[in-house]
Design an enzyme around this catalytic site. Structure first.
Site, PDB file in Angstrom:
ATOM      1  N   CYS A   8       0.793  -1.222   0.000  1.00 26.90           N
ATOM      2  CA  CYS A   8       0.000   0.000   0.000  1.00 26.90           C
ATOM      3  C   CYS A   8       0.833   1.283   0.000  1.00 26.90           C
ATOM      4  O   CYS A   8       2.039   1.260   0.185  1.00 26.90           O
ATOM      5  CB  CYS A   8      -0.949   0.079   1.187  1.00 26.90           C
ATOM      6  SG  CYS A   8      -1.800  -1.439   1.575  1.00 26.90           S
ATOM      7  N   CYS A 453      17.095  -3.831   4.842  1.00 27.03           N
ATOM      8  CA  CYS A 453      16.560  -5.163   5.134  1.00 27.03           C
ATOM      9  C   CYS A 453      16.778  -6.069   3.920  1.00 27.03           C
ATOM     10  O   CYS A 453      16.475  -5.675   2.795  1.00 27.03           O
ATOM     11  CB  CYS A 453      15.065  -5.065   5.440  1.00 27.03           C
ATOM     12  SG  CYS A 453      14.290  -6.673   5.688  1.00 27.03           S
ATOM     13  N   CYS A 456      14.269 -11.348   3.231  1.00 31.88           N
ATOM     14  CA  CYS A 456      13.672 -12.316   2.300  1.00 31.88           C
ATOM     15  C   CYS A 456      14.761 -13.083   1.543  1.00 31.88           C
ATOM     16  O   CYS A 456      14.497 -14.140   0.971  1.00 31.88           O
ATOM     17  CB  CYS A 456      12.725 -11.616   1.331  1.00 31.88           C
ATOM     18  SG  CYS A 456      13.407 -10.128   0.617  1.00 31.88           S
TER      19      CYS A 456
HETATM   20  S1  SF4 Z   1      11.948  -9.024   3.839  1.00 33.56           S
HETATM   21 FE1  SF4 Z   1      12.511  -8.321   1.765  1.00 33.56          FE
HETATM   22  S2  SF4 Z   1      10.629  -7.414   0.923  1.00 33.56           S
HETATM   23 FE2  SF4 Z   1      10.357  -7.591   3.153  1.00 33.56          FE
HETATM   24  S3  SF4 Z   1      10.972  -5.614   4.020  1.00 33.56           S
HETATM   25 FE3  SF4 Z   1      12.773  -6.958   4.046  1.00 33.56          FE
HETATM   26  S4  SF4 Z   1      13.787  -6.551   2.084  1.00 33.56           S
HETATM   27 FE4  SF4 Z   1      11.728  -5.745   1.919  1.00 33.56          FE
END
Ligand code: SF4
Length: 480
Positions: A8, A453, A456
Site C-alpha cells: 500500500c 533489510c 527475504c
Molecule cells: S523481507 Fe525483503 S521485501 Fe520484506 S521488508 Fe525486508 S527486504 Fe523488503
C-alpha cells in the site's frame, strides 16, 4: 489463519491556509498507484471514509463532485495492495475507529495476539485486518494515556511488523508515524503557495501535488499537523535501520527519493554494478523486462558498451496489460499480465540476449517470458536479476508467497546459493542465470548494507525481532 497481504501507499495532507485539499489527495493517490492497484480511499474529519475498488483514475469523472462533498483543509488517503480473495472494499482503507481514521502501509505480523489486547473480537478469519486491530489498540491506548506519542511508544513494543501510518482525527488533526526501523518509506513535503504540508509514502506524490520534498520522516518519528502547524516528536529511540531493499529494485516509483537516493539513479547504478559482477562479453543486446527493470538494463548496457533495446513490450490496451503483475493478488491475473508482454522478433532473432529483471519470485513469469523469447528466435538467453535470491517470506510489508511457492524452494535439501541458482536456471530455461547479492545492491544504491533489510534473501529475521521456524507464512504467524 487467512492469508493477509499488505503493502500500500499512504498520504496525509494539511493546509494551514484552509484550502480544500481533497483534490490534492486524488493527485497524490494517483502518484502512489504503483504501490496498490486494488482499492483506494480517503478520509476527512467527521465523515465516514470514502472508499472505492479499482484504480483511482477510474473515478476521475466524479472527482469534482466528491471534492465538493468532502471539502476539507485536511485529509488522509490510501491505495491498497491487499486481499483475502473476498470483498476488497470491506478491507479497503482508511478505517475508522471511534474518532480516528487510519491508513496503513506495512504488515502487523502478530495481529491476532494484538487483537487479544482489545478483546479479541476484531481479528477473525472473516475480517482479517491487521490495520483495524492496530487502530483499535491505538485508540484504547490514547484514551488511557491521553496522547498519540505516548500511545505509539507503548504500541511499538506490542506490535511485530512494519508500519507507516497516517491518521486523521475528528478534531481536524493529521498525524503520520513511521516504524522505528524504517522498513517502509515515508517523506515530508511542503507547498509554499498555499502553506500545505504533505506526508506520504513516496516523494512521487509530493511532486504530483506540486509541493517540495523536505526530508524523509525519521524512523520512530510522529508528525502532527494541525492549526498549530507542524509538530514532531520521537516515539522510539531505536537507532538500527532496516530499510526495505526491495523498494529500490522493484516497488518504488523511479522518480521517488528514498533515504536521500533517487530510485531511477539507484536502479541504473544497480545495472552498472551488475555489469561488474556479470560482464557477459559476448552479448549482442540487453533488454529489460518492462517496466521496473528498464533503468538497470540501461545501466548494465552502458557500463558494458553493449546495445540496449526494447525487446519486450507490455500491451497497454488489454484490461490488465498496464498493471504490475507482482502485486496482483490472483495468479490468473498475474498470468494474464505476463501473457501480454510481447517480444519483438526483429530485435531478438538470432541474437544473444541479456534479459534484466528486477526480481525472480515464483519463476512463473520468467518462464513465460523466456519461452516467448525462444519463440521469437533468440539464439542464446542470459538472465540477470537485480535483486538477490528470494528464499524466505517477508513479514514487513511485501507479499512474497510461502516458501514452497518460491522458485528457490529446496524442499528441505541443503543447497548452496550456486546450486539453487542452477536449479532455478534449469526450471526457467535460460542459458545463464545470475542474481545480484546484498553487498553489491547496497553499494550500488550507496547505502550501508546493515541499514537495509534483506531478510527475504538471508532469512535473518532479527530486525523484526522474530526467529521463525517454518515453511509457510501461516506457520510463522502462529509462532509469533
Ligand atoms: S523481507 Fe525483503 S521485501 Fe520484506 S521488508 Fe525486508 S527486504 Fe523488503
Amino acid at each position: 489463519m487467512p492469508k493477509v497481504k499488505e503493502n500500500c501507499g499512504v498520504v496525509g495532507i494539511y493546509s494551514l491556509s484552509g484550502k480544500n485539499v481533497v483534490p490534492m489527495v486524488f493527485d497524490a493517490l494517483r502518484a502512489l498507484q504503483h504501490r496498490g492497484q486494488e482499492a483506494w480511499g480517503f478520509a476527512v474529519p467527521n465523515k465516514p471514509p470514502f472508499k472505492k475498488v479499482g484504480l483511482v483514475s477510474h473515478s476521475s469523472s466524479e472527482f469534482k463532485k466528491i471534492a465538493q462533498e468532502y471539502a476539507s483543509p485536511c485529509v488522509i488517503g490510501h491505495v491498497r495492495y491487499s486481499t483475502m480473495g473476498t470483498s476488497t472494499l470491506a478491507n479497503a482503507q482508511p478505517l475508522k475507529v471511534k474518532d480516528l481514521c487510519v491508513a496503513h502501509n506495512g504488515t502487523i505480523a502478530n495481529a491476532q495476539e494484538l487483537s487479544n489486547l482489545v478483546g479479541g473480537c476484531s481479528f477473525t478469519p472473516q475480517n482479517a485486518s491487521d490495520t483495524l486491530v492496530a487502530a483499535e489498540r491505538l485508540v484504547s491506548l490514547i484514551s488511557e494515556n491521553g496522547e498519540m506519542g505516548k500511545a505509539l511508544s507503548i504500541l511499538k513494543n506490542e506490535m511485530v511488523g512494519s508500519y507507516c501510518f497516517t491518521f486523521i482525527s475528528d478534531d481536524n488533526s493529521v498525524y503520520a508515524a513511521r516504524d522505528p526501523k524504517g522498513f517502509r518509506p515515508m517523506v515530508l513535503g511542503h507547498k509554499e503557495s498555499d502553506d500545505t504540508y504533505i506526508v506520504t509514502s513516496e516523494s512521487a506524490a509530493v511532486t504530483a501535488v506540486a509541493a517540495t520534498l523536505q526530508r524523509d520522516v525519521t524512523p520512530g518519528e510522529l508528525i502532527k499537523l494541525s492549526k498549530n502547524g507542524l509538530e514532531t516528536e520521537k516515539f522510539s529511540d531505536d537507532k538500527s535501520r532496516a530499510h526495505c531493499s526491495f523498494e529500490f529494485t522493484y516497488f518504488a516509483h523511479p522518480s521517488s527519493m528514498m533515504e536521500g537516493h533517487n530510485i531511477y539513479v539507484s536502479r541504473k547504478n544497480i545495472g552498472r554494478f551488475m555489469a561488474k559482477k556479470f560482464p557477459i562479453k559476448d552479448a549482442d543486446l540487453v533488454i529489460p523486462v518492462p517496466d521496473s527493470a528498464r533503468p538497470a538494463a540501461l545501466g548494465y548496457a552502458q557500463e558494458l558498451g553493449v546495445s540496449f533495446d526494447e525487446g519486450l513490450l507490455k500491451d497497454r490496451y488489454s484490461k490488465k496489460g498496464p498493471l504490475r503483475s507482482f502485486i496482483e493478488p490472483h495468479q490468473s491475473d498475474r498470468v494474464e499480465i505476463n501473457r501480454w508482454i510481447i517480444p519483438i522478433s526483429e530485435i531478438i532473432r538470432d541474437r544473444h540476449v541479456v534479459v534484466i529483471d528486477d526480481s525472480l519470485v515464483r519463476g512463473t513469469s520468467s518462464k513465460a517470458i523466456i519461452k516467448a523469447l525462444r519463440r521469437a528466435g533468440a539464439k542464446k538467453i542470459s538472465m540477470l536479476i537485480t535483486y538477490p535470491q528470494i528464499n524466505y517470506p517477508c513479514y514487513a510489508g511485501i507479499d512474497f508467497p510461502s516458501q514452497e511457492e518460491l522458485a528457490t524452494f529446496t524442499n528441505g535439501k541443503e543447497m548452496t546459493t550456486e546450486e539453487i541458482t542452477e536449479m532455478v536456471r534449469k526450471s526457467i530455461g535460460v542459458d545463464f542465470l545470475g542474481y545480484n547479492d546484498a553487498e553489491n545492491l547496497a553499494d550500488a544504491v550507496g547505502m550501508p548494507k546493515d541499514s537495509m533489510c534483506f531478510t527475504c534473501s538471508s532469512g535473518n529475521y532479527d530486525s523484526l525481532g522474530i526467529k521463525p521456524d517454518f515453511t509457510k507464512r501461516e506457520q510463522v504467524k502462529a509462532k509469533i
